[in-house]
Scaffold this motif. Sequence first.
Motif, short mmCIF file in Angstrom:
data_model
loop_
_atom_site.label_atom_id
_atom_site.label_comp_id
_atom_site.label_asym_id
_atom_site.label_seq_id
_atom_site.Cartn_x
_atom_site.Cartn_y
_atom_site.Cartn_z
N GLY A 300 1.12 -1.61 0.28
CA GLY A 300 0.18 -0.37 0.02
C GLY A 300 1.02 1.51 0.24
N CYS A 301 0.16 2.11 0.33
CA CYS A 301 1.07 4.02 0.22
C CYS A 301 0.45 4.60 1.23
N GLY A 302 1.60 5.43 1.75
CA GLY A 302 1.21 6.05 2.75
C GLY A 302 0.47 5.54 4.04
N THR A 303 -0.48 6.21 4.60
CA THR A 303 -1.66 5.40 5.58
C THR A 303 -2.01 4.77 5.35
N ALA A 304 -2.45 3.91 4.01
CA ALA A 304 -2.91 2.15 3.33
C ALA A 304 -0.97 1.39 4.19
N TYR A 305 0.17 2.07 4.09
CA TYR A 305 0.90 1.86 4.21
C TYR A 305 1.43 0.97 5.64
N ILE A 347 -3.45 -3.34 -0.29
CA ILE A 347 -4.66 -1.89 0.90
C ILE A 347 -4.58 -0.49 0.13
N SER A 348 -5.89 0.09 0.29
CA SER A 348 -6.34 1.09 -1.03
C SER A 348 -7.54 1.77 -0.72
N GLN A 349 -7.73 2.92 -0.07
CA GLN A 349 -8.46 3.75 0.54
C GLN A 349 -9.21 3.78 -0.84
N SER A 350 -8.94 4.85 -1.77
CA SER A 350 -10.21 5.15 -3.06
C SER A 350 -9.54 4.33 -3.45
N GLY A 351 -9.21 3.14 -3.95
CA GLY A 351 -9.22 1.68 -5.24
C GLY A 351 -8.44 2.35 -6.27
N GLU A 352 -7.67 3.69 -5.94
CA GLU A 352 -7.43 4.26 -7.61
C GLU A 352 -5.77 4.41 -7.43
N THR A 353 -5.32 3.90 -6.40
CA THR A 353 -4.28 4.46 -6.57
C THR A 353 -2.42 3.64 -7.33
N ALA A 354 -2.08 4.52 -8.38
CA ALA A 354 -1.72 3.90 -9.38
C ALA A 354 -0.27 3.16 -8.83
N GLY A 398 -11.96 14.19 3.90
CA GLY A 398 -10.79 15.01 4.87
C GLY A 398 -9.68 14.69 3.31
N VAL A 399 -8.15 15.52 2.66
CA VAL A 399 -7.49 14.55 2.01
C VAL A 399 -6.71 13.37 3.02
N ALA A 400 -6.66 13.84 4.65
CA ALA A 400 -5.70 12.91 4.86
C ALA A 400 -6.74 11.83 5.52
N SER A 401 -6.43 10.86 5.76
CA SER A 401 -6.98 9.82 5.65
C SER A 401 -7.01 9.40 7.33
N THR A 402 -7.86 9.10 7.78
CA THR A 402 -8.44 9.06 9.38
C THR A 402 -9.49 7.54 9.31
N LEU A 488 2.70 11.17 10.05
CA LEU A 488 2.42 11.25 9.33
C LEU A 488 1.48 12.48 9.06
N LYS A 489 0.37 11.93 9.62
CA LYS A 489 -0.91 13.07 9.87
C LYS A 489 -0.37 14.54 10.46
N LEU A 490 0.85 14.82 11.04
CA LEU A 490 1.16 15.79 11.62
C LEU A 490 1.75 16.55 10.37
N LYS A 491 2.74 15.42 9.73
CA LYS A 491 3.49 16.50 8.58
C LYS A 491 2.20 17.16 7.42
N GLU A 492 1.64 15.96 7.36
CA GLU A 492 0.89 16.49 6.20
C GLU A 492 -0.23 17.85 5.99
N LEU A 493 -0.72 18.12 7.91
CA LEU A 493 -1.34 18.79 8.16
C LEU A 493 -1.02 19.79 8.36
C1 F6R Z 1 -2.53 9.91 4.48
C2 F6R Z 1 -2.91 9.54 3.62
C3 F6R Z 1 -2.35 9.03 2.13
C4 F6R Z 1 -2.67 7.66 1.61
C5 F6R Z 1 -2.11 7.24 0.08
C6 F6R Z 1 -3.09 6.37 0.06
O1 F6R Z 1 -3.57 10.86 5.17
O2 F6R Z 1 -4.18 9.66 3.06
O3 F6R Z 1 -1.39 9.01 2.72
O4 F6R Z 1 -3.07 7.27 2.49
O5 F6R Z 1 -2.08 8.20 -0.62
O6 F6R Z 1 -4.45 6.26 -0.67
P1 F6R Z 1 -5.31 5.37 -0.67
O7 F6R Z 1 -5.46 3.86 0.58
O8 F6R Z 1 -6.49 5.68 -1.19
O9 F6R Z 1 -4.79 4.31 -2.09
#
Ligand code: F6R
Length: 613
Positions: A300-305, A347-354, A398-402, A488-493
């Motif tokens: 995964g990436c970012g929060t999903a990772y 793992i991906s919230q959006s299901g679209e992360t390249a 919200g862009v930051a994933s919670t 990560l949350k503190l950095k990005e926000l």
């Molecule tokens: C951080 C955040 C990003 C996403 C990342 C993966 O708050 O939202 O790090 O977690 O871009 O996105 P998804 O889960 O959509 O694949």
Amino acid sequence: MCGIVGYVGKNNAVDIIFKGLKKLEYRGYDSAGIAIIIDKKLEIKRSVGKLCNLGAMLDKNPISADIGIGHTRWATHGRPSEENAHPHTDPTKSVVVVHNGIIENYIELRNKLKKGIQEFQSETDTEVIAHLVKKHYKNNLLSAVQKTLCELKGSYALGIVCSEEPDKIICARQDAPLIIGVGKGENFIASDIPALLPYTRNMIFLENGDIAEITAEKIIIKDIKNNIRNRGVKNIRWDAVQAEKDGYKHFMLKEIFEQPRTIEDTFRGRIYPDEGRVYIEEIELEEKYIKDISNIYVVGCGTAYHAGLVSKFLFESFAKIPTEVDIASEFRYREPILNEKTLIIVISQSGETADTLAALRLARSKGCRTIAVCNVVGSSISREAMNVIYTHCGPEIGVASTKAFTGQLTAVYILALDWGCKRGKLTNKELRKYLKELWEIPLKISEFLKNANDVCNIAKIFAQKKHKRDFLYLGRHINYPIALEGALKLKELSYIHAEGYAAGEMKHGPIALIDESMPIVAIVIKKSKVYTKMISNIEEAKARGGTIILVSDKNNKEIAAKSEHIIYIPQTDEFVSPLMTVIPLQLLAYYTSVLLGCDVDQPRNLAKSVTVE
Ligand code: F6R
């Protein structure tokens, strides 16, 4: 999470419902529909995709009526399609239903109904409700709905109309929001306030177990046994923008506060602590395959990772499966050793992360079985993975994933427990214990959130200039990934540099950074095998002048002596604790960002869905 609107009165229901649905599109947007009654006949219009598609259909063939219900969908059962779009009706097309929630026993109910030669038109859990209401209907819609509700298990906000009683809407609520808008010679129902604000500010908030019979002139609220329930009318003073955020200042704060519900929505119908049972309907892996899995890669990436990093502890401890966790953009360009016994979980919230999508494709090309943990039904990743476990969190704005993060944690926790049992590595007693721990989490988070202001007070101290250079976040074991996530949350926000570190690793380098201006956020869990080790690491940081902010589940003297800044959280088992420990860190980042005047919901340079490499 879906949006419901209903209207009965002297104006054009279609107009009011459509405009109301527009205001609820944030709750789901994969398909939409409207049902009205004209001359004792139901007319239904549905369309897949965003609401504008339904709008275009209605523009082309305008319809009007004085009663109707509408729905904007966020798919849970059944892919986004016209057949699965609400409203759903019974085979004779006299009862029509819109639903937000999940009917856990719909398969059982469907099977029972099928014996009565009932045909189903959709893959949804909702359609069964229309069939049941029709089955019970004997010239009294309210009573038919009451009988139906006795058979349902799960959560619902329902709007129901029937062509044989064309002057009323029946609505009901159980664990999903539903409000009634009180008008003059007209009344409304909706999932949320913004849909009704242009028409009325007088609203009744239904509670669990409420069933209301609504005509243009009257609202009667009862329970399943026909006892009257009295609910007061509240006057809403919010403006439209406040209402979209449910009164919260930002979507992120709203989403943080939604977590008790979204976690519950993710485990609902999947775990049964009393019976010691896990049931994940959508994962089609034979028991033999599960027993034979040689290793798992979680990508995964970012929060999903970070959710992936937590899952490693769960898959290894509960199911005894060696697990590696990879950043998707790295995984896709190395040469991972994959074979048919390797399971890939993306793992991906959006299901679209390249990058995550590319990692999934790589895994498939090597013949691996794949599972996606995903929030968005119908997204590319959910379509291409062989199996999907959805986190039923609803749209995250919200862009930051919670809430998507805690949904992901919940999903992997359930998978690991299931496989632990199937591989004979967990006893039923252990399973029950861990399921119970998960079951109790939403309540514990709700309790904690009542004191969110305590976190705000800490943020006020550290958002000041003298402190804001860098932050260090420390955790160990399963809370090490939470330290990464907090940073990560503190950095990005708030654009403050922050680093997450495994506390035991600090002395191998980062300890050199520590001085009086360095705030250190440390996560300490009492019921942890690394509790004393963590305490020692905190001492090491303190000895170098670092200012410690503790997140701890134990209100004891030993902890109190370690720092004057302590955020106490309810006690949990260590394995489920990330669901709890991350909440104060989300809040700390949120409040710091607000205090520094940053754009909380849309931090600079970021996008909600990263569809480029
Ligand atoms: C951080 C955040 C990003 C996403 C990342 C993966 O708050 O939202 O790090 O977690 O871009 O996105 P998804 O889960 O959509 O694949």
